[in-house]
Motif scaffolding. Structure first.
Motif, short mmCIF file in Angstrom:
data_model
loop_
_atom_site.label_atom_id
_atom_site.label_comp_id
_atom_site.label_asym_id
_atom_site.label_seq_id
_atom_site.Cartn_x
_atom_site.Cartn_y
_atom_site.Cartn_z
N ILE A 197 0.83 -1.20 0.00
CA ILE A 197 0.00 0.00 0.00
C ILE A 197 0.86 1.25 0.00
O ILE A 197 0.60 2.21 -0.74
N VAL A 198 1.91 1.25 0.83
CA VAL A 198 2.71 2.48 0.98
C VAL A 198 3.92 2.52 0.07
O VAL A 198 4.61 3.54 0.01
N LEU A 199 4.20 1.44 -0.66
CA LEU A 199 5.42 1.39 -1.49
C LEU A 199 5.45 2.52 -2.50
O LEU A 199 6.46 3.21 -2.65
N ASP A 200 4.36 2.72 -3.20
CA ASP A 200 4.31 3.76 -4.23
C ASP A 200 3.66 5.04 -3.73
O ASP A 200 3.95 6.13 -4.23
N ALA A 201 2.76 4.92 -2.72
CA ALA A 201 2.00 6.09 -2.28
C ALA A 201 2.81 6.99 -1.36
O ALA A 201 2.54 8.18 -1.28
N GLN A 202 3.79 6.43 -0.63
CA GLN A 202 4.56 7.21 0.32
C GLN A 202 6.00 7.36 -0.16
O GLN A 202 6.38 6.86 -1.20
N SER A 203 6.81 8.03 0.64
CA SER A 203 8.20 8.28 0.27
C SER A 203 9.04 7.01 0.41
O SER A 203 8.62 6.02 1.03
N THR A 204 10.23 7.04 -0.17
CA THR A 204 11.16 5.91 -0.05
C THR A 204 11.44 5.62 1.42
O THR A 204 11.71 6.52 2.20
N GLY A 205 11.38 4.35 1.79
CA GLY A 205 11.60 3.95 3.18
C GLY A 205 10.33 3.65 3.93
O GLY A 205 10.38 2.98 4.97
N ALA A 206 9.18 4.12 3.43
CA ALA A 206 7.92 3.91 4.15
C ALA A 206 7.56 2.44 4.22
O ALA A 206 7.13 1.93 5.26
N ALA A 207 7.74 1.71 3.11
CA ALA A 207 7.42 0.28 3.10
C ALA A 207 8.35 -0.49 4.02
O ALA A 207 7.92 -1.41 4.73
N GLY A 208 9.63 -0.14 4.01
CA GLY A 208 10.58 -0.82 4.88
C GLY A 208 10.31 -0.57 6.35
O GLY A 208 10.46 -1.49 7.17
N ARG A 209 9.91 0.65 6.70
CA ARG A 209 9.62 0.95 8.11
C ARG A 209 8.44 0.13 8.62
O ARG A 209 8.50 -0.47 9.69
N ILE A 210 7.36 0.12 7.85
CA ILE A 210 6.19 -0.62 8.31
C ILE A 210 6.45 -2.12 8.23
O ILE A 210 5.96 -2.89 9.07
N GLY A 211 7.25 -2.56 7.26
CA GLY A 211 7.56 -3.99 7.17
C GLY A 211 8.38 -4.48 8.35
O GLY A 211 8.08 -5.51 8.94
N LEU A 212 9.42 -3.72 8.71
CA LEU A 212 10.28 -4.11 9.83
C LEU A 212 9.53 -4.05 11.15
O LEU A 212 9.60 -4.99 11.97
N THR A 213 8.77 -2.99 11.36
CA THR A 213 8.04 -2.85 12.62
C THR A 213 6.94 -3.89 12.73
O THR A 213 6.73 -4.48 13.80
N TRP A 214 6.25 -4.13 11.64
CA TRP A 214 5.17 -5.13 11.65
C TRP A 214 5.72 -6.52 11.94
O TRP A 214 5.10 -7.30 12.66
N ALA A 215 6.90 -6.83 11.41
CA ALA A 215 7.51 -8.14 11.68
C ALA A 215 7.79 -8.30 13.16
O ALA A 215 7.57 -9.38 13.74
N ILE A 216 8.27 -7.25 13.82
CA ILE A 216 8.53 -7.32 15.25
C ILE A 216 7.23 -7.46 16.03
O ILE A 216 7.12 -8.27 16.97
N LEU A 217 6.20 -6.71 15.65
CA LEU A 217 4.92 -6.78 16.35
C LEU A 217 4.27 -8.15 16.19
O LEU A 217 3.68 -8.69 17.13
N ILE A 218 4.37 -8.72 15.00
CA ILE A 218 3.81 -10.06 14.78
C ILE A 218 4.57 -11.10 15.61
O ILE A 218 3.99 -12.06 16.12
N ALA A 219 5.88 -10.91 15.76
CA ALA A 219 6.66 -11.81 16.62
C ALA A 219 6.20 -11.70 18.06
O ALA A 219 6.13 -12.71 18.78
N ILE A 220 5.87 -10.49 18.50
CA ILE A 220 5.35 -10.30 19.86
C ILE A 220 4.00 -11.00 20.01
O ILE A 220 3.76 -11.69 21.00
N GLN A 221 3.13 -10.83 19.03
CA GLN A 221 1.83 -11.51 19.10
C GLN A 221 2.01 -13.03 19.07
O GLN A 221 1.33 -13.77 19.80
N ALA A 222 2.93 -13.51 18.23
CA ALA A 222 3.19 -14.95 18.18
C ALA A 222 3.71 -15.48 19.51
O ALA A 222 3.43 -16.63 19.88
N SER A 223 4.43 -14.65 20.24
CA SER A 223 4.89 -15.06 21.57
C SER A 223 3.69 -15.33 22.48
O SER A 223 3.69 -16.28 23.27
N GLY A 224 2.68 -14.48 22.38
CA GLY A 224 1.47 -14.71 23.17
C GLY A 224 0.71 -15.94 22.70
O GLY A 224 0.23 -16.74 23.51
N LEU A 225 0.62 -16.13 21.38
CA LEU A 225 -0.13 -17.27 20.85
C LEU A 225 0.61 -18.59 21.03
O LEU A 225 0.04 -19.65 20.79
N ALA A 226 1.88 -18.53 21.44
CA ALA A 226 2.60 -19.77 21.75
C ALA A 226 1.90 -20.55 22.85
O ALA A 226 1.95 -21.79 22.90
#
Length: 431
Positions: free
Chosen positions: A250-279
């Protein structure tokens, strides 16, 4: 439970190390494409169509009978059912893996081409990543069925795979491999799962596969029991992918360079946190399934409630740790902090994922009764989320997506799903 917890903790630690390595060795543009790769590879869920989750739920109910010490007709029937799940599931995934390889590679080559990526060497790593991921998909039914019983070995396997995978990815990145790190991660997954299926549990799997086919009127017949449940879950999985795994797109083309990487990296960490709970759910699902099989619904509900509390507490603690880390990076390493999202969307995502974890736990419990009443509410919620994320994400970036996620979870998903879960459990839990 200890191994599952260690796996999730490793994912959190690995996420932090990845932040440091990616910041040092990736440009903003490379980070964008790296996480777009990850979301495009998640297209495999569209070809899974929920079958892995169905196999795990059904197998968890059959394993207690199949492993009884005293052989009986019920034991033989349970083994035949497990064997049927593996055979039919493998046939499905062989076809789907081929379709995934063709569809995902073609879509990726079309979507990522453009002047921004012309100077990057991304096509060969992308094709290799897709082919390796497709090959690993074939073993998913075997692992799904085994997970219904061998919880500890599965968790040890996942921990080992996670450690090896992260180490290999870091090595490739630090040695200048850039986007080939994605293909390396897929190769590690394929090798580890091949060893697990054809080495560690080869005897158990072949014993089940050699079982006689089920009679046409069996309660676990593929057409009458598996396929309807699969398509319901699969339809939700498709919409859920659009709602939760397209943020970088969604943000790759609509936002500035780096926007996709920021949300991708942060989302990966947040999903890992959620997965810790779902363990907690993964570790206790066989036990919950056994209580359901024995009609001990009071104990099953107690375990589900306890699992929900533990999952939410784990997610809260993980989110607090992420916030503290973010504050520290902002003060002492601002360039690294700039590779992550700002704190406001992180906090919104954290609350939303905690709510979603509770929904997942109770939905999984309900599906142990071989019913899936969540198609309509799930489709409505995911459709609203996908639409809101696109509309707000294009205009407001990550903050808009975070608002869409939390707003949909609290104002749409919860009001729709809670009454359904209560109504269905009131019926199926009657003695």
């Amino acid at each position: 439970m200890l191994i599952a917890t260690c796996t999730r903790l490793w994912q959190l630690v690995a996420g932090l190390v990845s932040v440091a390595i990616i910041t040092q060795f990736f440009s903003l543009q490379t980070q964008d494409i790296y996480y777009v790769f990850a979301d495009l590879l998640a297209l495999q869920t569209l070809f899974d169509l929920g079958l892995t989750g169905v196999l795990l739920s059904l197998a968890s109910r059959e394993w207690p009978t199949a492993t009884e010490s005293e052989p009986s007709d019920a034991t033989s029937l349970a083994k035949r059912r497990l064997g049927s799940l593996i055979r039919d599931g493998t046939r499905w995934f062989v076809v789907m893996s081929v379709l995934f390889a063709i569809g995902a590679s073609t879509f990726g080559l079309w979507y990522l081409q453009g002047p921004e990526t012309d100077t990057m060497q991304w096509r060969a790593p992308w094709i290799a990543s897709v082919v390796l991921t497709a090959a690993a998909m074939i073993m998913m039914p075997c692992i799904g069925v085994l997970e219904g019983k061998y919880v500890v070995p599965i968790n040890i396997f996942r921990l080992t795979q996670a450690i090896i995978g992260n180490l290999v990815v870091w090595l490739v990145i630090t040695q200048g491999g850039s986007l080939w790190a994605v293909a390396a991660s897929a190769a590690v997954r394929l090798l580890c799962e091949s060893f697990f299926v054809f080495g560690r549990f080869r005897k158990q799997l072949f014993d089940l596969i050699r079982q006689e086919p089920l009679p046409a009127n069996d309660a676990l017949d593929w057409r009458s029991a598996v396929r309807p449940l699969q398509w319901r879950i699969g339809l939700q999985a498709i919409v859920a992918y659009l709602a939760t795994r397209t943020y970088t797109l969604i943000v790759l083309d609509a936002q500035s360079t780096g926007a996709a990487g920021r949300i991708g990296l942060t989302w990966a960490i947040l999903i890992a946190i959620q997965a810790s709970g779902l363990a907690w759910l993964q570790a206790r699902l066989p036990q919950i399934g056994r209580h359901v099989q024995e009609s001990d619904f009071t104990e099953a509900r107690r375990l589900v409630r306890q699992t929900s509390y533990l999952a939410v507490a784990t997610i809260i603690l993980g989110s607090i740790a992420l916030v503290v880390l973010h504050l520290g990076l902002t003060r002492y390493y601002p360039a690294t902090a700039d590779r992550l999202l700002p704190l406001p969307p992180i906090l919104l995502f954290s609350v939303s994922l905690a709510i979603y974890a509770v929904i997942i736990i109770w939905s999984t419990y309900t599906r142990l009764f071989r019913i899936d009443p969540f198609v309509r509410p799930g489709l409505i919620g995911s459709t609203v989320l996908a639409t809101a994320a696109i509309v707000l994400g294009v205009r407001y970036g990550a903050m808009g997506i975070a608002v869409a996620h939390l707003g949909t979870m609290t104002l749409v998903n919860l009001p729709l799903l809670i009454p359904v879960i209560r109504r269905e459990l009131a019926v199926v839990e009657k003695p």
